[in-house]
Enzyme design. Structure first.
Site, PDB file in Angstrom:
ATOM      1  N   ARG A 121       0.876  -1.167   0.000  1.00 35.11           N
ATOM      2  CA  ARG A 121       0.000   0.000   0.000  1.00 35.11           C
ATOM      3  C   ARG A 121       0.918   1.222   0.000  1.00 35.11           C
ATOM      4  O   ARG A 121       2.045   1.162   0.484  1.00 35.11           O
ATOM      5  CB  ARG A 121      -0.898   0.018   1.234  1.00 35.11           C
ATOM      6  CG  ARG A 121      -1.808  -1.203   1.365  1.00 35.11           C
ATOM      7  CD  ARG A 121      -2.560  -1.181   2.691  1.00 35.11           C
ATOM      8  NE  ARG A 121      -3.474  -2.315   2.814  1.00 35.11           N
ATOM      9  CZ  ARG A 121      -3.165  -3.494   3.346  1.00 35.11           C
ATOM     10  NH1 ARG A 121      -1.922  -3.692   3.803  1.00 35.11           N
ATOM     11  NH2 ARG A 121      -4.043  -4.466   3.420  1.00 35.11           N
ATOM     12  N   HIS A 145      -3.422   2.438  -5.263  1.00 36.75           N
ATOM     13  CA  HIS A 145      -3.759   1.056  -4.928  1.00 36.75           C
ATOM     14  C   HIS A 145      -3.833   0.164  -6.170  1.00 36.75           C
ATOM     15  O   HIS A 145      -3.749  -1.053  -6.069  1.00 36.75           O
ATOM     16  CB  HIS A 145      -5.097   1.013  -4.191  1.00 36.75           C
ATOM     17  CG  HIS A 145      -5.139  -0.018  -3.114  1.00 36.75           C
ATOM     18  ND1 HIS A 145      -4.320   0.002  -2.001  1.00 36.75           N
ATOM     19  CD2 HIS A 145      -5.912  -1.138  -2.980  1.00 36.75           C
ATOM     20  CE1 HIS A 145      -4.591  -1.033  -1.232  1.00 36.75           C
ATOM     21  NE2 HIS A 145      -5.542  -1.736  -1.804  1.00 36.75           N
ATOM     22  N   ARG A 181      -0.913  -2.153  -6.451  1.00 33.55           N
ATOM     23  CA  ARG A 181      -1.012  -3.332  -5.572  1.00 33.55           C
ATOM     24  C   ARG A 181      -1.929  -4.378  -6.199  1.00 33.55           C
ATOM     25  O   ARG A 181      -1.630  -5.568  -6.187  1.00 33.55           O
ATOM     26  CB  ARG A 181      -1.529  -2.891  -4.204  1.00 33.55           C
ATOM     27  CG  ARG A 181      -1.759  -4.008  -3.185  1.00 33.55           C
ATOM     28  CD  ARG A 181      -2.089  -3.364  -1.843  1.00 33.55           C
ATOM     29  NE  ARG A 181      -2.790  -4.256  -0.931  1.00 33.55           N
ATOM     30  CZ  ARG A 181      -2.194  -5.058  -0.059  1.00 33.55           C
ATOM     31  NH1 ARG A 181      -0.881  -5.124  -0.016  1.00 33.55           N
ATOM     32  NH2 ARG A 181      -2.912  -5.803   0.765  1.00 33.55           N
ATOM     33  N   HIS A 192      -3.209 -10.242   3.566  1.00 33.42           N
ATOM     34  CA  HIS A 192      -4.649 -10.424   3.762  1.00 33.42           C
ATOM     35  C   HIS A 192      -4.905 -11.433   4.868  1.00 33.42           C
ATOM     36  O   HIS A 192      -4.280 -12.496   4.908  1.00 33.42           O
ATOM     37  CB  HIS A 192      -5.315 -10.923   2.474  1.00 33.42           C
ATOM     38  CG  HIS A 192      -5.402  -9.882   1.408  1.00 33.42           C
ATOM     39  ND1 HIS A 192      -5.588 -10.191   0.070  1.00 33.42           N
ATOM     40  CD2 HIS A 192      -5.347  -8.523   1.467  1.00 33.42           C
ATOM     41  CE1 HIS A 192      -5.641  -9.076  -0.637  1.00 33.42           C
ATOM     42  NE2 HIS A 192      -5.497  -8.055   0.190  1.00 33.42           N
ATOM     43  N   TYR A 211      -8.957 -11.342  -7.078  1.00 30.84           N
ATOM     44  CA  TYR A 211      -8.070 -11.190  -8.228  1.00 30.84           C
ATOM     45  C   TYR A 211      -8.230 -12.322  -9.234  1.00 30.84           C
ATOM     46  O   TYR A 211      -7.879 -12.162 -10.403  1.00 30.84           O
ATOM     47  CB  TYR A 211      -6.620 -11.066  -7.761  1.00 30.84           C
ATOM     48  CG  TYR A 211      -6.417  -9.867  -6.871  1.00 30.84           C
ATOM     49  CD1 TYR A 211      -6.537  -8.583  -7.381  1.00 30.84           C
ATOM     50  CD2 TYR A 211      -6.135 -10.021  -5.515  1.00 30.84           C
ATOM     51  CE1 TYR A 211      -6.382  -7.470  -6.562  1.00 30.84           C
ATOM     52  CE2 TYR A 211      -5.968  -8.917  -4.690  1.00 30.84           C
ATOM     53  CZ  TYR A 211      -6.100  -7.647  -5.226  1.00 30.84           C
ATOM     54  OH  TYR A 211      -5.951  -6.553  -4.410  1.00 30.84           O
TER      55      TYR A 211
END
Length: 321
Positions: free
Chosen positions: A135, A266, A269, A292, A301
């Site tokens: 981040r 972001h 990322r 996460h 994703y």
């Protein structure tokens, strides 16, 4: 209102327990808004019904986003459950359901275009976001001691949820990072000569008065100005503010003529995670690199790829024509 004894007590309570400055500011903001909404009544005399009324007001009158509403609830849950020791219990409150929006990702060519339109420092910042999955706040908080050029890894400290994690570092960044370390070291020496050093986490400066002289504590991306530490009031040099990177990105995206996508910090990322899955990396590995807590967050994703699992091919691909 901002200097009220009650809010100062909450601030001191949070600092004693090591909450981040960002969380402190966010929670105090929503607690102040909650008190104002109820005509400045003390939260001690308010109940869970008043909390629900405030959250409903945010959703129906102010039309805030679902995540904003959740943040406000977290702040009030902290206020009652932890600070006031008056548990709210089951509020019987259901958040509005947010439709899933797939994150925007960049192709390798688009990343190269953007990086080519950034100056040296910002190019390194966004290279780390894309190459390590950080981040922007995590990247700008990096200290020299968090960088392991020998093992090609970065240590992310006090990340979301207060966790630390390690992630990979691209060999292509060794020379640029060495250059930044040299510049940061020279800046620290100049600061140390007048009794100033990098901002230190929590109360570490009081425990180790000479820590500000240790090169390991210096920020890789130091601010160009001196400021007062928000907790101790001591003059120090903080890390670069994230608005600097955001402004640089906006200009670079415009120069690259990439106007057909929503691109923010972001996005890099998101692109990191998508590229790893596309190349066949295990989703659990990607989850760990991103930090996460739940693999379901990482699974978004796979939908970006248009696949339920990375590497899955359409049955039509097996046919010969």
């Amino acid at each position: 209102m901002a200097r009220s004894p009650f809010l100062n007590q909450i601030r001191e309570y949070m600092r004693m327990r090591g909450y981040s400055m960002r969380t402190e500011k966010t929670y105090l903001y929503w607690i102040k808004n909650f008190i104002r909404y109820h005509n400045r009544q003390h939260p001690n005399v308010l109940s869970s019904e008043h909390v629900v009324a405030f959250l409903s007001y945010l959703a129906n009158r102010r039309d805030v986003a679902i995540n904003t509403q959740k943040t406000a609830l977290n702040a009030l849950a902290f206020l009652y459950n932890q600070f006031l020791k008056q548990p709210l219990g089951d509020l019987g409150f259901t958040h509005a359901q947010k439709e899933r929006r797939l994150p925007s990702v960049l192709s390798q060519q688009e990343v190269q275009l953007i990086l080519a339109n950034l100056d040296f420092r910002n190019r390194v910042i966004f290279s780390i976001l894309y190459g390590s999955g950080l981040r922007v706040s995590e990247c700008l908080r990096l200290r020299i001691q968090d960088i392991d050029l020998q093992n090609l890894s970065l240590t992310v400290r006090d990340s979301k949820g207060g966790k630390d994690r390690k992630t990979l570092l691209s060999p292509s960044l060794i020379n640029p990072i060495n250059e930044l370390i040299a510049k940061a070291t020279a800046l620290q020496e100049t600061d140390n000569a007048i009794g100033i050093g990098p901002s230190l986490p929590h109360m570490l400066g009081k425990k180790y008065p000479s820590a500000y002289r240790q090169i390991g504590w210096m920020h890789l991306f130091p601010s160009s100005t001196i400021c007062k530490h928000p907790v101790t009031g001591v003059l120090c040099r903080h890390h670069l503010h994230d608005s600097v990177a955001r402004k640089a990105l906006k200009i670079a995206v415009k120069k690259a003529n990439l106007i057909n996508k929503r691109i923010n910090c972001h996005t890099f990322r998101h692109s990191f995670a998508t590229e790893l899955l596309q190349s066949g990396r295990d989703i659990r590995t990607v989850q760990e690199l991103l930090g996460h807590s739940d693999v379901s967050t990482t699974q978004i994703y796979t939908h970006v790829l248009g696949q339920h699992f990375a590497g899955t091919k359409s049955p039509l691909d097996q046919l010969s024509f």
